[in-house]
Design an enzyme around this catalytic site. Sequence first.
Site, short mmCIF file in Angstrom:
data_model
loop_
_atom_site.label_atom_id
_atom_site.label_comp_id
_atom_site.label_asym_id
_atom_site.label_seq_id
_atom_site.Cartn_x
_atom_site.Cartn_y
_atom_site.Cartn_z
N ARG A 165 38.55 46.28 33.04
CA ARG A 165 37.63 45.79 34.07
C ARG A 165 37.28 46.87 35.10
NH1 ARG A 165 37.98 43.27 30.45
NH2 ARG A 165 38.31 41.03 30.16
N SER A 242 36.08 34.78 37.04
CA SER A 242 37.50 34.96 37.36
C SER A 242 37.61 35.78 38.65
CB SER A 242 38.21 35.69 36.22
OG SER A 242 38.19 34.90 35.05
N GLU A 340 38.54 40.55 41.43
CA GLU A 340 37.67 41.16 40.43
C GLU A 340 36.26 41.39 40.96
OE1 GLU A 340 36.12 40.20 35.91
OE2 GLU A 340 38.18 39.77 36.47
#
EC number: 1.3.1.98
Length: 348
Positions: A165, A242, A340
Amino acid sequence: MVQAGARLAPHTTLRLGGPARRLVEADSADAVIEAVRAADAAGESVLLLGGGSNVVVADEGVPGTVVRFASSGFRTQRRADGSVLLIVEAGEDWDRLVAATVADGLGGLECLSGIPGRTGATPVQNVGAYGVEIAELLVDVDLYDRRAGTVRCHVPAAELGLGYRTSTLKGRDDAIVLRVRFALPGDGDSAPIRYPELARALGVDPGARVPAPAAREAVLGLRRGKGMVLDAADHDTWSAGSFFTNPVLPEADVPTGPEADGLPRWPAGPGLVKLPAAWLIEHAGFRRGHPGPGGRVALSTKHVLALTNRGAGATSDLLELAREVRAGVQERFGVTLRPEPVLVGCRL
């Protein structure tokens, strides 16, 4: 198109965020460059905005210029080895691209179905889902270098530091993605089905390949069940996806003791282990639908990793809920969760 004082909430999947001093809709790579150059020349701050699916904007808004990517379009080139080069403008809607490639008989992207946002953001975040990451498919990108004032074409994926990520492009705005190229296998089958949940949904063994349309429908079904496919009528989808990444820790720092019994873990490199943030959140005492301030925000009723706007929330409410969850996991397991999405004008 240029708008003064435009609210950013309608341009984010959270439906949160204050006004921009100036909002520019850039419908081509050249228009993006022109808008950024003009703002830089005027000494204004710049926020680059795609689909608004991975961003949390402060209630106070953005004091400078917001450049919203509205460039679109893609084309394909068959290569000598039978694979297909997919060339995509940064502002192309990601799921629309995935749907089009699957409809055209091309596999490779189907496990990334249902992810909101624009294509240009996918290498920045190294987007991944259901066992597939952009890093596996990315060939190169075209970048606008703000410092040099030039366009760098065909910057190889290997130079982007793609990790879990993340990439060297994340958290910076001096290298702007204008165009992205992917290599697809060239047939109509999916990528190997690695994710156990998806394999079960398809009724196949892990590692099997299936027709790409079947994999796409299965992925969309799983995502809908978690409130991860955008639906204006469903407040569980009023989120940034998320909110916390799965923590990656040295093996020696993995929680132990009775409270950690049953904690899943996966190898994440030499001496490293990845833990599921959702498990940590649930076992720290937070359940689906856990409310934030005044019930204006809450954990999704379908998935504890998503923090959602229930229709009357503010960014400050969302951040208060995020802090509560982070503190609860830290107190219970000694693990610090990290957000995130990109936080603009605010912090946890």
